[in-house]
Scaffold this motif. Structure first.
Motif, PDB file in Angstrom:
ATOM      1  N   ASP A 233      11.837 -31.374 -12.931  1.00 35.98           N
ATOM      2  CA  ASP A 233      12.554 -30.975 -11.726  1.00 35.98           C
ATOM      3  C   ASP A 233      12.177 -31.867 -10.547  1.00 35.98           C
ATOM      4  OD1 ASP A 233      14.429 -28.957 -12.147  1.00 35.98           O
ATOM      5  OD2 ASP A 233      12.929 -27.366 -12.140  1.00 35.98           O
ATOM      6  N   VAL A 236      13.954 -35.174 -10.749  1.00 34.43           N
ATOM      7  CA  VAL A 236      15.368 -35.063 -10.398  1.00 34.43           C
ATOM      8  C   VAL A 236      15.538 -34.859  -8.897  1.00 34.43           C
ATOM      9  CG1 VAL A 236      17.453 -33.665 -10.707  1.00 34.43           C
ATOM     10  CG2 VAL A 236      16.043 -34.269 -12.682  1.00 34.43           C
ATOM     11  N   ARG A 237      14.723 -33.983  -8.297  1.00 37.37           N
ATOM     12  CA  ARG A 237      14.846 -33.713  -6.851  1.00 37.37           C
ATOM     13  C   ARG A 237      14.617 -34.957  -6.018  1.00 37.37           C
ATOM     14  NH1 ARG A 237      11.318 -29.384  -7.699  1.00 37.37           N
ATOM     15  NH2 ARG A 237       9.740 -30.377  -6.370  1.00 37.37           N
ATOM     16  N   GLU A 242      16.909 -40.846 -11.587  1.00 38.67           N
ATOM     17  CA  GLU A 242      18.066 -41.744 -11.604  1.00 38.67           C
ATOM     18  C   GLU A 242      17.674 -43.143 -12.074  1.00 38.67           C
ATOM     19  OE1 GLU A 242      21.128 -41.086 -11.120  1.00 38.67           O
ATOM     20  OE2 GLU A 242      21.196 -39.173 -10.047  1.00 38.67           O
ATOM     21  N   PRO A 249      19.530 -36.208 -14.737  1.00 40.20           N
ATOM     22  CA  PRO A 249      20.303 -35.674 -13.609  1.00 40.20           C
ATOM     23  C   PRO A 249      21.803 -35.628 -13.893  1.00 40.20           C
ATOM     24  CG  PRO A 249      19.464 -37.880 -13.104  1.00 40.20           C
ATOM     25  CD  PRO A 249      18.779 -37.415 -14.362  1.00 40.20           C
ATOM     26  N   LYS A 252      23.497 -32.307 -14.551  1.00 42.76           N
ATOM     27  CA  LYS A 252      23.832 -31.370 -13.472  1.00 42.76           C
ATOM     28  C   LYS A 252      25.338 -31.417 -13.225  1.00 42.76           C
ATOM     29  CE  LYS A 252      19.646 -30.752 -10.731  1.00 42.76           C
ATOM     30  NZ  LYS A 252      19.838 -29.312 -10.541  1.00 42.76           N
ATOM     31  N   TYR A 265      22.055 -28.621 -17.322  1.00 44.34           N
ATOM     32  CA  TYR A 265      20.727 -29.092 -16.922  1.00 44.34           C
ATOM     33  C   TYR A 265      19.687 -27.985 -17.113  1.00 44.34           C
ATOM     34  CZ  TYR A 265      16.915 -30.461 -13.782  1.00 44.34           C
ATOM     35  OH  TYR A 265      15.682 -30.746 -13.235  1.00 44.34           O
TER      36      TYR A 265
END
Length: 486
Positions: A233, A236-237, A242, A249, A252, A265
Motif C-alpha cells: 500500500d 502504491v500511495r 509505478e 497500481p 486500481k 486491487y
C-alpha cells in the motif's frame, strides 16, 4: 538470533531476556587491544529490542579493512574479504559469522546506479548516515554501551520509521532506502512518519537509478514480510510502485457505477494475505516467494481484458493468459531467475482452471489433466485457488471450499491408483521409433504427445493396447500415408 550457551546479558534498557553471544565481546576486546573502536550496529541491535531473530552480527569500526583483517588473524576460524572495497571483512568463529565494516558513507551520483563509497572517521557520523533511526543504534564493545543519538529506541516503541537526518537527504544519498521503508513496514508492521512518506512521494522517480537486482531483492523481502499489505500500500500511495511494479497500481480499476465487479486491487492484496496463511499446509518453503508473487499478481491481466457487456455485466475473459504474459515480462525485467519466473507465470495461467468444477463436475480425465498440467506446482495451485475466494457471501465461499475439498480428494485417489505424479505415456520414445520404424525427429515427439494425451484422457493401459492405439494414430498421419504411396 539463536543464542549459544555462552551468551551474555545486556545492560539495563534492553528487554530482560535479551542477550548476546560471548564471541561479540571477545571480538570487541581484540579491537580495543589493538587501539580500535568496534560496535555492534544496525539490525542486530534493533532486533534485540524487538525480540526478533536477526541472524546477523554486523559491526562497524574506525579500523580500515587491512587493520580489521589483522585484528581477526589468529582468532577467527576463517576470514573472507569479498566486501573489502566496501570496507567489509568477514570472520567465522565457532558457529557465528561476523561482518566488520569501516565507518562509511554511501552516496549516489545523480546519474549513477552504483554507490560511491567513502570511509568515515566516527561512529556518530556513521549512524547519522544510516537509513532509519531504528537502524541507527549501536552497542559499543566490549563495554556494551548503547549509542542512540537519533531516538531509535523511542521510534521502536512507537512503531514508526524516521530518518536520522532529513528524509530528502537520506533518499538522495541512496534512493533504495525508499523501498527499504516499504520493506520494513512489511517486516516490522511499522508506519512511516508523515515527512518520510511525503519525501518518498516527491522523490519516487529517483528510484529509476537503482539496479533491477537491488529493487528485486527489496520487493522479495517486502512480499515475504509478516505484513505485506502495509508495504505494498505504501508503494502504491507514494507512486513508487509505478516505477518498480506498475502492474500493481494498474489494478486500481475505476469501479463501474453499479459496482458489478469487486475492487481488484484490494482483492489481490487479500489473496496474498490468505495465501501466506496457507503456506504451512501447502508450500515447500516458508515464506514462499513463488506462491506470494502469484497471489499478488494473479489478476494483473484484468485491466487489459475488462469489458462491459450489453446487459451491464463486467467480464475479464482470458485474463489469466494475458496476466501470465505480463508476469513473465515484469519478472524478467526485475531479473528474477528463470525457475521463479516460469513458476509464477504458470500459476497465474492456471488459477482459473478450477472454476466450474462444482457446477458440472469433472471426469477422471479432467482431474488427471488438472494435476498433470500443474506438475510440481500442484500444492501451490491448491493454495492459490483456495486463497482466490474472497467473497463475503458465506454460502458461496463454503460451496467453493467443499468443491475444492472434493477435487483434492479425487486427485489423491487417482494419484494413489495410478501414480499420477509421474504420468508418462505407456510407450517411451524408443519403443515408438521401433514400432513405427522412425528415426529421432518431430514425428516421434508428436506421437509421444498423442500417447500422453490419450493416457491423461483414459488412464493407463497394457502395452499391447497402447501399441494398437499408436498404430491407429500413425495410420492417420500424412507421413504414414506418404510412405504407403511411395
Amino acid at each position: 538470533m539463536e543464542l549459544s550457551h555462552d551468551s551474555l546479558a545486556l545492560p539495563p534498557g534492553f528487554p530482560a531476556d535479551a542477550s548476546l553471544p560471548a564471541v561479540v565481546v571477545e571480538l570487541g576486546e581484540r579491537f580495543a587491544g589493538a587501539g580500535h573502536e568496534l560496535s555492534l550496529v544496525g539490525g542486530p541491535v534493533r532486533d534485540l529490542f524487538l525480540g526478533r531473530d536477526s541472524g546477523d552480527l554486523d559491526f562497524t569500526t574506525d579500523a580500515d579493512p587491512d587493520a580489521a583483517e589483522a585484528v581477526g588473524a589468529g582468532w577467527a576460524d576463517a576470514t573472507w574479504d569479498v566486501g573489502r572495497r566496501f570496507g567489509t571483512i568477514g570472520f567465522r568463529k565457532g558457529g557465528w559469522q561476523l561482518e566488520v565494516t569501516t565507518y562509511r558513507a554511501e552516496q549516489y551520483d545523480p546519474e549513477s546506479r552504483k554507490p560511491q563509497v567513502a570511509f568515515g572517521d566516527s561512529l556518530e557520523d556513521d549512524l547519522f548516515r544510516r537509513d532509519f533511526t531504528v537502524n541507527a543504534m549501536a552497542l559499543r564493545m566490549p563495554e556494551m554501551a548503547l549509542v542512540d543519538p537519533h531516538g531509535g529506541v523511542r521510534d521502536l516503541a512507537a512503531g514508526v520509521l524516521r530518518t536520522p537526518g532529513t528524509p530528502e537527504d537520506s533518499f538522495s544519498d541512496d534512493p533504495l532506502r525508499m523501498l527499504r521503508a516499504a520493506r520494513f513496514a512489511s517486516q516490522l508492521g511499522f508506519e512511516v512518519a508523515p515527512e518520510v512518506e511525503a519525501a518518498m512521494t516527491a522523490m519516487a522517480e529517483r528510484i529509476a537509478i537503482i539496479s533491477a537486482e537491488r529493487v528485486r531483492e527489496e520487493l522479495v523481502k517486502l512480499v515475504c514480510g509478516a505484513h505485506p499489505r502495509r508495504g505494498l500500500d505504501l508503494l502504491v500511495r507514494t507512486g513508487l510502485a509505478e516505477h518498480v511494479l506498475p502492474e500493481l497500481p494498474a489494478l486500481k480499476l475505476e469501479t463501474d457505477e453499479h459496482h458489478r465487479h469487486k475492487d481488484v486491487y484490494d482483492h489481490s492484496l487479500t489473496v496474498l494475505e490468505q495465501a501466506a496463511q496457507l503456506e504451512a499446509e501447502y508450500s515447500p518453503e516458508r515464506p514462499d516467494v513463488v506462491l506470494r508473487l502469484a497471489a499478488l499478481l494473479h489478476d494483473v491481466g484484468k485491466p487489459a481484458t475488462r469489458r462491459f457487456e450489453k446487459g451491464g455485466a463486467v467480464t475479464f475473459r482470458h485474463h489469466e493468459n494475458v496476466g501470465a504474459k505480463l508476469v513473465r515480462k515484469r519478472l524478467r525485467a526485475l531479473k528474477f531467475d528463470n525457475d521463479t519466473t516460469k513458476a509464477v507465470a504458470r500459476l497465474v495461467e492456471l488459477h482459473m482452471r478450477f472454476y466450474g468444477y462444482g457446477d458440472a463436475g469433472w471426469t477422471d480425465s479432467a482431474v488427471r489433466r488438472y494435476a498433470h498440467d500443474a506438475g510440481d506446482l500442484l500444492p501451490r495451485l491448491h493454495a492459490l485457488t483456495r486463497s482466490d475466494v474472497t467473497t463475503r457471501n458465506r454460502r458461496k465461499a463454503e460451496t467453493l471450499a467443499h468443491a475444492y475439498d472434493d477435487l483434492e480428494r479425487r486427485i489423491a485417489e487417482i494419484s494413489e491408483a495410478e501414480e499420477m505424479a509421474a504420468v508418462r505415456p505407456d510407450l517411451d520414445g524408443e519403443k515408438i521409433m521401433a514400432l513405427l520404424g522412425l528415426r529421432p525427429g518431430p514425428v516421434v515427439g508428436r506421437a509421444y504427445r498423442h500417447l500422453l494425451e490419450w493416457r491423461l484422457d483414459e488412464g493407463p493401459h497394457e502395452a499391447d493396447v497402447a501399441e494398437a492405439e499408436l498404430r491407429r494414430w500413425w495410420a492417420e498421419q500424412p507421413e504414414a500415408q506418404e510412405g504407403a504411396e511411395g
